[in-house]
Design an enzyme around this catalytic site. Sequence first.
Site, mmCIF file in Angstrom:
data_model
loop_
_atom_site.group_PDB
_atom_site.id
_atom_site.type_symbol
_atom_site.label_atom_id
_atom_site.label_comp_id
_atom_site.label_asym_id
_atom_site.label_seq_id
_atom_site.Cartn_x
_atom_site.Cartn_y
_atom_site.Cartn_z
ATOM 1 N N GLU A 151 0.852 -1.186 0.000
ATOM 2 C CA GLU A 151 0.000 0.000 0.000
ATOM 3 C C GLU A 151 0.896 1.248 0.000
ATOM 4 O O GLU A 151 1.831 1.332 0.785
ATOM 5 C CB GLU A 151 -0.881 -0.008 1.263
ATOM 6 C CG GLU A 151 -1.796 1.178 1.384
ATOM 7 C CD GLU A 151 -2.681 1.334 0.151
ATOM 8 O OE1 GLU A 151 -3.502 0.455 -0.108
ATOM 9 O OE2 GLU A 151 -2.527 2.354 -0.561
ATOM 10 N N LEU A 153 -0.617 4.502 -0.043
ATOM 11 C CA LEU A 153 -1.440 5.694 0.215
ATOM 12 C C LEU A 153 -0.735 6.652 1.173
ATOM 13 O O LEU A 153 0.068 6.232 2.010
ATOM 14 C CB LEU A 153 -2.801 5.299 0.785
ATOM 15 C CG LEU A 153 -2.903 4.672 2.178
ATOM 16 C CD1 LEU A 153 -2.834 5.697 3.298
ATOM 17 C CD2 LEU A 153 -4.215 3.915 2.296
ATOM 18 N N CYS A 262 4.614 5.113 9.527
ATOM 19 C CA CYS A 262 5.357 4.345 8.513
ATOM 20 C C CYS A 262 6.860 4.629 8.475
ATOM 21 O O CYS A 262 7.657 3.721 8.707
ATOM 22 C CB CYS A 262 4.738 4.600 7.141
ATOM 23 S SG CYS A 262 3.115 3.848 6.989
ATOM 24 N N LYS A 322 1.141 15.011 10.396
ATOM 25 C CA LYS A 322 1.088 15.942 9.266
ATOM 26 C C LYS A 322 -0.350 16.415 9.120
ATOM 27 O O LYS A 322 -1.248 15.900 9.806
ATOM 28 C CB LYS A 322 1.590 15.303 7.978
ATOM 29 C CG LYS A 322 0.743 14.134 7.507
ATOM 30 C CD LYS A 322 1.221 13.648 6.168
ATOM 31 C CE LYS A 322 0.350 12.569 5.617
ATOM 32 N NZ LYS A 322 0.709 12.095 4.313
ATOM 33 N N ARG A 329 0.574 8.897 15.693
ATOM 34 C CA ARG A 329 1.620 7.904 15.959
ATOM 35 C C ARG A 329 2.962 8.438 15.461
ATOM 36 O O ARG A 329 3.079 8.877 14.321
ATOM 37 C CB ARG A 329 1.293 6.584 15.254
ATOM 38 C CG ARG A 329 0.092 5.886 15.861
ATOM 39 C CD ARG A 329 -0.260 4.629 15.094
ATOM 40 N NE ARG A 329 -0.827 4.931 13.789
ATOM 41 C CZ ARG A 329 -1.239 3.988 12.931
ATOM 42 N NH1 ARG A 329 -1.139 2.718 13.231
ATOM 43 N NH2 ARG A 329 -1.748 4.332 11.761
HETATM 44 P P1 NAD Z 1 -3.729 0.337 12.193
HETATM 45 O O1 NAD Z 1 -3.061 0.064 13.462
HETATM 46 O O2 NAD Z 1 -4.414 1.633 11.938
HETATM 47 O O3 NAD Z 1 -4.783 -0.810 11.888
HETATM 48 C C1 NAD Z 1 -4.509 -2.177 12.066
HETATM 49 C C2 NAD Z 1 -5.798 -2.860 12.490
HETATM 50 O O4 NAD Z 1 -5.585 -4.276 12.466
HETATM 51 C C3 NAD Z 1 -6.246 -2.544 13.904
HETATM 52 O O5 NAD Z 1 -7.577 -2.051 13.881
HETATM 53 C C4 NAD Z 1 -6.165 -3.884 14.654
HETATM 54 O O6 NAD Z 1 -7.165 -4.034 15.637
HETATM 55 C C5 NAD Z 1 -6.349 -4.860 13.517
HETATM 56 N N1 NAD Z 1 -5.836 -6.215 13.767
HETATM 57 C C6 NAD Z 1 -4.636 -6.587 14.237
HETATM 58 N N2 NAD Z 1 -4.534 -7.921 14.268
HETATM 59 C C7 NAD Z 1 -5.709 -8.421 13.802
HETATM 60 C C8 NAD Z 1 -6.209 -9.733 13.589
HETATM 61 N N3 NAD Z 1 -5.466 -10.822 13.814
HETATM 62 N N4 NAD Z 1 -7.462 -9.851 13.119
HETATM 63 C C9 NAD Z 1 -8.216 -8.781 12.862
HETATM 64 N N5 NAD Z 1 -7.781 -7.522 13.028
HETATM 65 C C10 NAD Z 1 -6.544 -7.338 13.490
HETATM 66 O O7 NAD Z 1 -2.583 0.102 11.072
HETATM 67 P P2 NAD Z 1 -2.459 0.857 9.657
HETATM 68 O O8 NAD Z 1 -1.907 2.220 9.809
HETATM 69 O O9 NAD Z 1 -3.727 0.659 8.900
HETATM 70 O O10 NAD Z 1 -1.298 -0.016 8.974
HETATM 71 C C11 NAD Z 1 -1.519 -1.345 8.593
HETATM 72 C C12 NAD Z 1 -0.334 -1.800 7.744
HETATM 73 O O11 NAD Z 1 -0.258 -1.033 6.549
HETATM 74 C C13 NAD Z 1 1.031 -1.633 8.439
HETATM 75 O O12 NAD Z 1 1.869 -2.684 8.057
HETATM 76 C C14 NAD Z 1 1.540 -0.338 7.849
HETATM 77 O O13 NAD Z 1 2.955 -0.270 7.842
HETATM 78 C C15 NAD Z 1 1.017 -0.420 6.428
HETATM 79 N N6 NAD Z 1 0.834 0.878 5.782
HETATM 80 C C16 NAD Z 1 0.293 1.917 6.471
HETATM 81 C C17 NAD Z 1 0.100 3.134 5.828
HETATM 82 C C18 NAD Z 1 -0.489 4.306 6.569
HETATM 83 O O14 NAD Z 1 -0.441 5.401 6.013
HETATM 84 N N7 NAD Z 1 -1.018 4.130 7.769
HETATM 85 C C19 NAD Z 1 0.456 3.289 4.482
HETATM 86 C C20 NAD Z 1 0.976 2.194 3.806
HETATM 87 C C21 NAD Z 1 1.167 0.994 4.456
#
Ligand code: NAD
Length: 432
Positions: A151, A153, A262, A322, A329
Site C-alpha cells: 500500500e 497511500l 510508517c 502531518k 503515531r
Molecule cells: P492500524 O493500526 O491503523 O490498523 C490495524 C488494524 O488491524 C487494527 O484495527 C487492529 O485491531 C487490527 N488487527 C490486528 N490484528 C488483527 C487480527 N489478527 N485480526 C483482525 N484484526 C486485526 O494500522 P495501519 O496504519 O492501517 O497499517 C496497517 C499496515 O499497513 C502496516 O503494516 C503499515 O505499515 C502499512 N501501511 C500503512 C500506511 C499508513 O499510512 N497508515 C500506508 C501504507 C502501508
Amino acid sequence: MRIAIIGTGYVGLPSGVGFAELGNLVTCIDRDVNKIKALNEGKVTLYEDGLEELFHKNVQAGRLKFTNSMQEGIQSADLVIIAVGTPPHPVTHEADLKYIHAAATELADFLNGYTVIATKSTVPVSTGDAIETLIKKKNPKADFDVISLPEFLREGYAVHDFFHPDRIIVGANSQRAKDLIKKLYKSYEGKTNFLFVKRRSSETIKYASNAFLAVKIHYINEMANFCEKAGADITEVAKGMGLDKRIGEKFLNPGPGYGGSCFPKDTMAMSFMAKQNNIKMSLIDATIEGNQKRKEEMARRIMSAVKYINSPKIAVWGLSFKEGTDDCRESPAMQIVQELIEHKADITAFDPKAMDTAKLLIGDRLKYANSALDAASNADVLAILTEWPEFRNIDLQKLSKVMKTKIIVDCRNAIKRADAENYGFSYEGIGL
Ligand code: NAD
C-alpha cells in the site's frame, strides 16, 4: 468480487470503502470489538478527507460490512487482504509480525474454494513465504495463493490515493493470482502504472520507497541547517533543486523531521533487514539518527526563544504527524511536546482534527484549547508543528492581539516571515 479485509485501520478502512465503491462486496474484519461496534453504528473511526461520505453510501448500498468474525468474512471471499499493523519490535526495532502471523493462522481454517491472500501490510522480505507455510500447515487442503500488494497511500489523502494511485505493485508468483488482481483493478487500466514482479521484489519495493523518502526529508533538513548558517533561504534552494526532474520537487519541505506510523518504523525495519543480510546501509542509519536529533533540536529552539522569560507559556499548533489526518503515531509534534514537558514547560495545544488521538497518547500533561487563537491566548511563544491550512491562513492581526509575547517558532514555514514581522512578531522559521 467478494473481498475480506483483515484489519480496519488507516489502510484497511479506506481500502475497504474504496473497493466497495468500485462495486465489490467487502467485509472488513477487525479483532477490536469497539471499533467494529462503532463502524456498525455508522461512526467512521478515523479521519480522512472524503471517507465519511463514501462509507455511508456503500454501507447503505449493502456493499460494505463490518465484523469481528473471521469466519463470516473469509468463507465467501475470493480475495483476502491482510492490512494489520506491523509495529516496530520494542527491543530489536525489526517489524514485529505477531499480528500478521495471527491473522494468517486465524484465516486458514475458513478458506473455501480458490482464494488469493494479498498482504497490504508493510512486511519484511519473505513474509509471503512465511504466510504461505503457516496456512498450508493449518489447512493442507486449502487452494490459495499468497501475493504481496503493498500500500502506498498517503495519510490525509487516502481516499484520493485509492482512486488515483501512482502505481500498483503486485508481487505474485502465480498466474491465477495475477489474473484476479487484473480483474480487481480493471477500471484502473490505462490510468495508472501496473508492475507485476516477484513477491520478494514487491516486499522490498515498499521498504526501498519509504526509506528513500525518509532520506530525502533528512537531506533537506540538513540542507536547511546549512542555509541558516550560510545566509541562504531553503525555500529558494528547494525550489531550484526541484526544477531538476531527476530530483523532483516533492519531499523537499524542511520541517521538524519525519514521523507517522510508517517512515520511522520502516526505516528501522530496513536497517534491521540490511544487518541481517550483512549489508551496510549507512544512509538509512544516518537518517534514523539525524531524524531523532531533529526533534530534540526543535524543542531546544522553542525553549531558547523564551529563555529570558520566567515560566514561559508555550502555545503549540498541530499535534498530528502531518496535516489532513488525526494520526499522532510517532508524530514529530508529539515528540517535541514530550521534550517540552520534560523542560517543565506550560503548554496549551490545539489541533483541528487530532485532539482526541493526542489525548489518548499523552493525556493531561498539557492543556488543550478549542481553537488556534485560544491556544495562543496569553502565550509567550507560538510553536507551529503541523502545517494545517488554518494555521497558514491565520489572521495575524488577531494573533498579535491575543499573545502576551509575540514570538513565533515556525517549524513548518507555514507563515511568511515578512507577514509575521509586519505585525510585530519575532519570527524564526526553518532554513531561512
Ligand atoms: P492500524 O493500526 O491503523 O490498523 C490495524 C488494524 O488491524 C487494527 O484495527 C487492529 O485491531 C487490527 N488487527 C490486528 N490484528 C488483527 C487480527 N489478527 N485480526 C483482525 N484484526 C486485526 O494500522 P495501519 O496504519 O492501517 O497499517 C496497517 C499496515 O499497513 C502496516 O503494516 C503499515 O505499515 C502499512 N501501511 C500503512 C500506511 C499508513 O499510512 N497508515 C500506508 C501504507 C502501508
